[in-house]
Scaffold this motif. Structure first.
Motif, mmCIF file in Angstrom:
data_model
loop_
_atom_site.group_PDB
_atom_site.id
_atom_site.type_symbol
_atom_site.label_atom_id
_atom_site.label_comp_id
_atom_site.label_asym_id
_atom_site.label_seq_id
_atom_site.Cartn_x
_atom_site.Cartn_y
_atom_site.Cartn_z
ATOM 1 N N LEU A 3 30.713 42.140 34.124
ATOM 2 C CA LEU A 3 31.958 41.441 34.422
ATOM 3 C C LEU A 3 33.106 42.419 34.235
ATOM 4 O O LEU A 3 33.315 42.948 33.135
ATOM 5 N N ASN A 4 33.846 42.693 35.302
ATOM 6 C CA ASN A 4 34.958 43.637 35.283
ATOM 7 C C ASN A 4 36.285 42.888 35.303
ATOM 8 O O ASN A 4 36.514 42.027 36.161
ATOM 9 N N ILE A 5 37.130 43.217 34.349
ATOM 10 C CA ILE A 5 38.444 42.579 34.231
ATOM 11 C C ILE A 5 39.506 43.663 34.286
ATOM 12 O O ILE A 5 39.434 44.650 33.541
ATOM 13 N N ASP A 6 40.500 43.496 35.156
ATOM 14 C CA ASP A 6 41.560 44.491 35.313
ATOM 15 C C ASP A 6 42.928 43.861 35.101
ATOM 16 O O ASP A 6 43.169 42.709 35.493
ATOM 17 N N ASN A 7 43.810 44.653 34.471
ATOM 18 C CA ASN A 7 45.218 44.267 34.291
ATOM 19 C C ASN A 7 45.363 42.909 33.620
ATOM 20 O O ASN A 7 46.109 42.041 34.078
ATOM 21 N N ASP A 107 50.464 39.211 36.857
ATOM 22 C CA ASP A 107 50.655 39.307 38.299
ATOM 23 C C ASP A 107 49.645 40.242 38.970
ATOM 24 O O ASP A 107 49.318 40.070 40.139
ATOM 25 N N LYS A 108 49.114 41.221 38.230
ATOM 26 C CA LYS A 108 48.164 42.178 38.817
ATOM 27 C C LYS A 108 46.732 41.929 38.335
ATOM 28 O O LYS A 108 45.843 42.747 38.583
ATOM 29 N N PHE A 109 46.525 40.817 37.676
ATOM 30 C CA PHE A 109 45.199 40.521 37.114
ATOM 31 C C PHE A 109 44.149 40.384 38.212
ATOM 32 O O PHE A 109 44.396 39.821 39.275
ATOM 33 N N SER A 110 42.953 40.905 37.929
ATOM 34 C CA SER A 110 41.817 40.686 38.828
ATOM 35 C C SER A 110 40.534 40.639 38.010
ATOM 36 O O SER A 110 40.456 41.196 36.908
ATOM 37 N N ILE A 111 39.530 39.963 38.543
ATOM 38 C CA ILE A 111 38.244 39.839 37.872
ATOM 39 C C ILE A 111 37.157 39.902 38.932
ATOM 40 O O ILE A 111 37.287 39.313 40.007
ATOM 41 N N HIS A 112 36.095 40.637 38.615
ATOM 42 C CA HIS A 112 35.018 40.831 39.588
ATOM 43 C C HIS A 112 33.699 40.950 38.854
ATOM 44 O O HIS A 112 33.606 41.637 37.823
ATOM 45 N N ALA A 113 32.666 40.285 39.366
ATOM 46 C CA ALA A 113 31.325 40.359 38.779
ATOM 47 C C ALA A 113 30.454 41.261 39.644
ATOM 48 O O ALA A 113 30.272 40.990 40.839
ATOM 49 N N ASP A 114 29.951 42.345 39.053
ATOM 50 C CA ASP A 114 29.037 43.246 39.755
ATOM 51 C C ASP A 114 27.614 42.706 39.653
ATOM 52 O O ASP A 114 27.022 42.701 38.570
ATOM 53 N N PHE A 115 27.081 42.279 40.786
ATOM 54 C CA PHE A 115 25.728 41.728 40.831
ATOM 55 C C PHE A 115 24.868 42.706 41.618
ATOM 56 O O PHE A 115 24.995 42.836 42.829
#
Length: 452
Positions: A3-7, A107-115
């Motif tokens: 689980l990748n979380i940015d900003n 405002d720049k938040f993002s979240i991505h799951a690497d599967f």
């Protein structure tokens, strides 16, 4: 799955390996560890909003035609992406802030799951069965081990909306690597049961006053619901459990024996729930009539009760347990025993994420890693002589340590620390202890010189 979380506020980037049995968040205060825990809890939460999916109609047509549904990787990646989008949309609710504050802070938040392909292969290799019955109607879902074909048998008249719920539940179970649920114990846990009655009374008084004003039920629900959302989602979940203890106590968890260990080794007494859903403490060796009301119990009982009640009544295998600062209020010997409890839970089928500043917890995790390495090399007797149980030992391969480090005024970089059979080092804690030791030695030397 990563689980990748940015900003996330000042946190530039953090990656969490959800396959790890035991994860530690370390680092100075105000570096985003609790924020990160809130996001993980929201991503895994069963009560989240179900995302829309493009293949619902295709799934429904296959079931109605009596065909097996082929589970493609793209279905899972779409579900994960939709769930991440749902988290991003719900940041205001997750953190209990206004939409204006959400836009300003995240405002720049993002979240991505690497599967990965490997993640998909593990799902294909696993089996899944579900049987749901509503009176004379039934729904059976079966995915055999080693197959990506899912059979669905039912005598129900399925609609697209019902398939929508079924598919979301199915993909959640499959894509989250066997994670059954999530429970976060926030730092506010020591006051959850103390003030739950007052919070309930305040809520009921609010309802009564609104009724007196002649509001209809829809308006009333909306007003009361908004008033309860001043707490972040993880805290609201704890409050919900606290106000439902009369029902919660009727369940028994497979982790109840761990709750017994905590009570016997740490509390020297038992945490009880009354028939009315209140919490009491019974010290060992005292009569049943000498139960102590929760608000008069010691700080360790107040802080530990949430964990004990969760382990005895709610915990399930596959759960992710997130504990924020478990060392709070605790003497060093309690912190050491807690580290063993967390390792024990991780070995019994629970994933544990702990955010800590405690050198005692960190050092004991290192001890458990070294003891595991010795045990694997045939030195189990020595490990037992030191007082370590087999089910407390944990391999360094099962541990992840993330160090939250403030590198600038408003930037936190998160580094995954190297771990081997000798454990790991958290330099900021080691440096603080070394400085304190040097200062103590210097002060003692100067004091000795004056006395001479």
């Amino acid at each position: 799955m990563i689980l990748n979380i940015d900003n996330l506020g000042i946190v530039k980037h953090v990656s969490i390996d959800l396959a790890k049995k035991f994860t530690l968040f370390c680092g100075p205060n105000s570096t985003g560890k609790t924020y990160t825990s809130y996001i993980i809890q929201a991503f895994l939460d069963e009560d989240r909003m179900f995302p829309q999916l493009s293949f619902i109609a295709e799934f429904l047509n296959s079931v109605k035609a009596g065909r097996k549904v082929i589970l493609e990787k793209k279905y899972i990646t779409e579900w994960l992406a939709a769930n991440c989008y749902s988290v991003k949309c719900r940041l205001g609710d997750i953190f209990a802030i206004s939409e204006e504050s959400k836009e300003r802070l995240f405002d720049k938040f993002s979240i991505h799951a690497d599967f990965s392909d490997d993640d998909y292969s593990k799902i294909v290799g696993s089996s899944f069965k579900s049987h749901i019955k509503f009176g004379s109607e039934f729904l059976d879902i079966d995915k055999p081990s080693g197959s990506n074909a899912i059979s669905v048998e039912t005598n129900m008249d399925l609609s697209e909306s019902s398939v929508f719920v079924i598919v979301n539940n199915l993909l959640r179970s499959l894509s989250l690597s066997g994670i059954s649920g999530v429970r976060m114990l926030p730092v506010e846990r020591n006051s959850i049961y103390t003030f739950k009655t007052e919070l309930s009374i305040s809520r009921n008084e609010l309802v009564e006053r609104i009724h007196q004003l002649g509001k209809d039920d829809a308006e009333l629900f909306d007003i009361v619901n908004r008033s309860s959302r001043r707490y972040p989602q993880a805290i609201r979940a704890s409050l919900k459990t606290a106000n439902d203890l009369a029902v919660v106590q009727k369940r028994l968890s497979p982790f109840a024996e761990v709750a017994d260990i905590i009570e016997s080794d740490l509390l020297l007494g038992s945490v009880n729930i009354t028939k009315d859903g209140d919490v009491e403490f019974s010290p060992h060796g005292m009569s049943e009539t000498r139960k102590i009301p929760f608000h008069l119990s010691s700080s360790i009982v107040k802080t530990m009760s949430s964990l004990i009640i969760y382990l005895r009544h709610l915990a399930q295998k596959g759960d992710v347990l997130i504990v924020d600062e478990p060392e709070m209020n605790f003497h060093p010997d309690v912190q050491i025993l807690l580290a063993k409890v967390f390792a024990l839970l991780s070995n019994k089928g629970m994933k544990v994420i702990v955010s800590t500043h405690s050198d005692y917890i960190i050092r004991e995790v290192n001890n458990l890693i070294m003891a595991s390495a010795l045990d694997e090399r045939g030195n189990g007797e020595i490990v037992k002589e030191l007082g370590y149980r087999d089910d407390e030992l944990i391999s360094h391969n099962d541990v992840s340590v993330l160090f939250f480090n403030k590198t600038g005024e408003s930037v936190v970089n998160v580094e995954e620390l190297a771990i081997d059979e000798e454990g790991f080092a958290v330099e900021t804690i080691d440096s603080a202890i070394m400085k304190q030791n040097r200062d103590a030695e210097r002060l003692y030397s100067l004091l000795s010189d004056i006395e001479d």
